[in-house]
Design a protein around this motif. Structure first.
Motif, PDB file in Angstrom:
ATOM      1  N   ASP A   1      24.000 -17.139 -39.729  1.00  0.00           N
ATOM      2  CA  ASP A   1      25.224 -16.377 -40.004  1.00  0.00           C
ATOM      3  C   ASP A   1      25.533 -15.408 -38.863  1.00  0.00           C
ATOM      4  O   ASP A   1      26.696 -15.218 -38.492  1.00  0.00           O
ATOM      5  N   ILE A   2      24.489 -14.785 -38.321  1.00  0.00           N
ATOM      6  CA  ILE A   2      24.673 -13.875 -37.192  1.00  0.00           C
ATOM      7  C   ILE A   2      25.311 -14.620 -36.027  1.00  0.00           C
ATOM      8  O   ILE A   2      26.293 -14.155 -35.428  1.00  0.00           O
TER       9      ILE A   2
ATOM     10  N   ILE B   1      17.661 -14.821 -31.013  1.00  0.00           N
ATOM     11  CA  ILE B   1      19.029 -14.850 -31.554  1.00  0.00           C
ATOM     12  C   ILE B   1      19.973 -14.086 -30.639  1.00  0.00           C
ATOM     13  O   ILE B   1      21.058 -14.565 -30.274  1.00  0.00           O
ATOM     14  N   PHE B   2      19.584 -12.878 -30.238  1.00  0.00           N
ATOM     15  CA  PHE B   2      20.457 -12.062 -29.393  1.00  0.00           C
ATOM     16  C   PHE B   2      20.735 -12.744 -28.054  1.00  0.00           C
ATOM     17  O   PHE B   2      21.816 -12.569 -27.481  1.00  0.00           O
ATOM     18  N   ASN B   3      19.781 -13.499 -27.551  1.00  0.00           N
ATOM     19  CA  ASN B   3      19.964 -14.176 -26.264  1.00  0.00           C
ATOM     20  C   ASN B   3      21.020 -15.279 -26.335  1.00  0.00           C
ATOM     21  O   ASN B   3      21.483 -15.757 -25.291  1.00  0.00           O
TER      22      ASN B   3
ATOM     23  N   VAL C   1      27.720  -8.192 -40.808  1.00  0.00           N
ATOM     24  CA  VAL C   1      27.944  -9.566 -40.368  1.00  0.00           C
ATOM     25  C   VAL C   1      28.718 -10.337 -41.436  1.00  0.00           C
ATOM     26  O   VAL C   1      29.655 -11.084 -41.132  1.00  0.00           O
ATOM     27  N   SER C   2      28.349 -10.149 -42.696  1.00  0.00           N
ATOM     28  CA  SER C   2      28.970 -10.894 -43.787  1.00  0.00           C
ATOM     29  C   SER C   2      30.439 -10.555 -43.975  1.00  0.00           C
ATOM     30  O   SER C   2      31.190 -11.328 -44.587  1.00  0.00           O
ATOM     31  N   ASP C   3      30.886  -9.414 -43.457  1.00  0.00           N
ATOM     32  CA  ASP C   3      32.296  -9.024 -43.600  1.00  0.00           C
ATOM     33  C   ASP C   3      33.233  -9.914 -42.792  1.00  0.00           C
ATOM     34  O   ASP C   3      34.451  -9.898 -43.007  1.00  0.00           O
TER      35      ASP C   3
ATOM     36  N   LEU D   1      27.638  -3.909 -35.382  1.00  0.00           N
ATOM     37  CA  LEU D   1      27.048  -4.696 -36.461  1.00  0.00           C
ATOM     38  C   LEU D   1      25.595  -4.279 -36.663  1.00  0.00           C
ATOM     39  O   LEU D   1      24.781  -4.390 -35.739  1.00  0.00           O
ATOM     40  N   GLY D   2      25.266  -3.812 -37.860  1.00  0.00           N
ATOM     41  CA  GLY D   2      23.879  -3.453 -38.156  1.00  0.00           C
ATOM     42  C   GLY D   2      23.068  -4.690 -38.481  1.00  0.00           C
ATOM     43  O   GLY D   2      22.670  -4.907 -39.631  1.00  0.00           O
ATOM     44  N   VAL D   3      22.801  -5.489 -37.457  1.00  0.00           N
ATOM     45  CA  VAL D   3      22.126  -6.773 -37.652  1.00  0.00           C
ATOM     46  C   VAL D   3      20.684  -6.558 -38.123  1.00  0.00           C
ATOM     47  O   VAL D   3      20.205  -7.219 -39.033  1.00  0.00           O
ATOM     48  N   GLU D   4      19.954  -5.668 -37.458  1.00  0.00           N
ATOM     49  CA  GLU D   4      18.580  -5.253 -37.760  1.00  0.00           C
ATOM     50  C   GLU D   4      17.515  -6.249 -37.337  1.00  0.00           C
ATOM     51  O   GLU D   4      16.472  -5.881 -36.805  1.00  0.00           O
ATOM     52  N   SER D   5      17.720  -7.542 -37.586  1.00  0.00           N
ATOM     53  CA  SER D   5      16.729  -8.552 -37.210  1.00  0.00           C
ATOM     54  C   SER D   5      17.404  -9.903 -37.051  1.00  0.00           C
ATOM     55  O   SER D   5      18.452 -10.158 -37.646  1.00  0.00           O
ATOM     56  N   GLY D   6      16.788 -10.763 -36.243  1.00  0.00           N
ATOM     57  CA  GLY D   6      17.229 -12.145 -36.128  1.00  0.00           C
ATOM     58  C   GLY D   6      16.199 -13.099 -36.693  1.00  0.00           C
ATOM     59  O   GLY D   6      16.300 -14.314 -36.525  1.00  0.00           O
ATOM     60  N   ASP D   7      15.201 -12.553 -37.374  1.00  0.00           N
ATOM     61  CA  ASP D   7      14.123 -13.350 -37.954  1.00  0.00           C
ATOM     62  C   ASP D   7      14.442 -13.650 -39.411  1.00  0.00           C
ATOM     63  O   ASP D   7      14.696 -12.732 -40.195  1.00  0.00           O
ATOM     64  N   ALA D   8      14.412 -14.905 -39.793  1.00  0.00           N
ATOM     65  CA  ALA D   8      14.833 -15.316 -41.137  1.00  0.00           C
ATOM     66  C   ALA D   8      13.978 -14.655 -42.218  1.00  0.00           C
ATOM     67  O   ALA D   8      14.505 -14.162 -43.220  1.00  0.00           O
ATOM     68  N   TRP D   9      12.658 -14.644 -42.026  1.00  0.00           N
ATOM     69  CA  TRP D   9      11.774 -14.043 -43.031  1.00  0.00           C
ATOM     70  C   TRP D   9      12.083 -12.559 -43.187  1.00  0.00           C
ATOM     71  O   TRP D   9      12.158 -12.050 -44.310  1.00  0.00           O
TER      72      TRP D   9
END
Length: 291
Positions: free
Chosen positions: A149-150, A188-190, A104-106, A128-136
């Motif tokens: 950022d995502i 996040i994905f929604n 994502v950062s790229d 994109l290897g997002v992995e999670s949409g949870d901030a923690w």
């Protein structure tokens, strides 16, 4: 051909030809991964890239697709990246798709207009290897970006007309934060329009910080049943009109058009939760050696 080990390519894209334009991973700090632990990030030298392209042109001058390596080939700034993509098109002018995974950062250092130019030259589908949409969870596993950022970067891809995949790493938050990981990632994905959502279960490989934390009692891995329960919760909340690509040790068929199969997928997961031999599935996971 010049490749720096280890070589990872997405098996769901055409697996030949491959071309390395970067080496290693710019971040190289995710707590669940050691793939590029001993590889420093750098751009593939242009002379090696051109030598490889001559070889590919000799083998298949009419190639329509190519997969860009290594971990995150879109990391370089646009002015450094574009000449390499133009060189690829020079040698393989009939290319239609340059597939690649990236972080994502790229995308932060590229404007929407620059992303459109990448799309026009052939970079029209990325993973994109997002992995999670949870901030923690993102902070806990040291992904190097936040949920906002995502959203921002994926919306740029949508505006630029680039299709993309996003991933949910089942189990990466551990037992204590499993529910938040599942629910907040779906939220996040929604808000996005991915062509595909991919998911696989966390395996703690030797040398990973998460494995060491688990041994110290600082991280509680999910059991196979808990992985299914977390995945079911995530998919219950997911409303994306996308393809689903799901991997599980049980080999359940959870993939396909998600909304059309949602009830069937959820019913299959519940059946697995209620009836599968979890000891057998644990043994299968313990035999895994790589991502």
């Amino acid at each position: 051909m010049h490749f720096t080990e280890p070589v990872y390519r997405n098996p769901y894209w055409p697996t030949w030809p491959l071309i390395q334009i970067t080496q290693g991973c710019t971040h190289n700090s995710c707590k669940f991964c050691t793939m590029y632990k001993d590889v420093s990030f750098r751009m593939q030298p242009m002379d090696l890239l051109e030598e490889d392209l001559r070889e590919l042109r000799a083998d298949d001058p009419h190639a329509k697709t190519i997969q860009l390596l290594s971990a995150n080939p879109l990391a370089p700034a646009y002015d450094r990246l574009m000449p390499r993509l133009e060189l690829i098109k020079k040698y393989l002018p009939e290319l239609e798709h340059m597939y690649t995974a990236t972080r994502v950062s790229d995308l932060k250092n590229k404007t929407v207009e620059q992303l459109r130019n990448l799309r026009d030259i052939g970079v029209n589908e990325i993973s994109l290897g997002v992995e999670s949409g949870d901030a923690w969870t993102l902070k806990r596993i040291n992904k190097g970006y936040a949920p906002e950022d995502i959203l921002e970067q994926c919306h740029k891809l949508e505006e630029a007309g680039i299709q993309y995949w996003v991933t949910f790493l089942n189990g990466v938050a551990g037992r204590e934060y499993s529910e938040n990981h599942a629910i907040h990632t779906a939220e996040i994905f929604n808000q996005l329009k991915p062509m595909l959502v991919g998911t696989g279960g966390l395996t703690l490989f030797p040398g990973t910080p998460l494995l060491e934390e688990a041994r110290r009692g600082e991280f509680t891995p999910l059991t196979e049943r808990e992985l299914m329960q977390e995945l079911k919760l995530f998919l219950e909340r997911l409303t994306c009109d996308c393809e689903l690509n799901a991997h599980h040790t049980s080999s359940m068929n959870l993939s396909g058009p998600f909304l059309a199969r949602k009830k069937e997928i959820l019913d299959s997961l519940q059946y697995g939760i209620d009836h599968f031999d979890m000891d057998k599935l644990t043994k299968i996971r313990n035999k895994k050696r790589t991502l």
